[in-house]
Scaffold this motif. Structure first.
Motif: not given
Length: 127
Positions: A12-16, A18-21, A1-10, A77-84
């Motif tokens: 995740m977005a950079e590795h969109r 990819q499997q097993a992120k 489990m990881y907090s949705p920090t700026h660093h973590n969300l960024q 934040q999820y929408l901001r980083y386009n995680v969806q």
């Protein structure tokens, strides 16, 4: 489990796409926690918590999603980083509705709080 920090969300977005992120990101993601549980236990995950589930035995997972006033910021934040963007089109649209639902819950809760504060002030002034 990881907090949705700026660093973590960024990250995740950079590795969109990819499997097993999460498994690959353990060395770079901030604030990771691992929980080992059994089927007799439940875990509460705060709104927006980045997480993965790994099982060591067959079975099924069950989750109950709830929306609270605290859900607004993680959804935003999820929408901001386009995680969806990794989801299917229908599920992507559903993310916007979930965000609006969380916003509605927050505004209704705020409204109730304002009415109770206003009501107590009215009582105070009417004496």
């Amino acid at each position: 489990m990881y907090s949705p920090t700026h660093h973590n969300l960024q990250w995740m977005a950079e590795h969109r796409g990819q499997q097993a992120k999460l498994a690959r990101g353990t060395a770079v993601l901030e604030g990771g926690v691992v929980a080992h549980t059994t089927s007799a236990e439940a875990i509460y995950l705060p709104a927006g918590c980045l997480h993965g589930v790994f099982t060591i035995a067959g079975g099924f997972l069950m989750s109950i999603d709830c929306t609270t006033p605290r859900s607004v910021w993680p959804f935003a934040q999820y929408l901001r980083y386009n995680v969806q963007a990794e989801l299917e089109a229908y599920e992507q649209r559903n993310c916007y509705f979930l965000f609006l639902d969380s916003l509605d819950v927050a505004l209704r809760t705020l409204g109730r709080g304002m009415r109770s504060v206003h009501g107590s002030r009215s009582k105070t002034f009417s004496r």
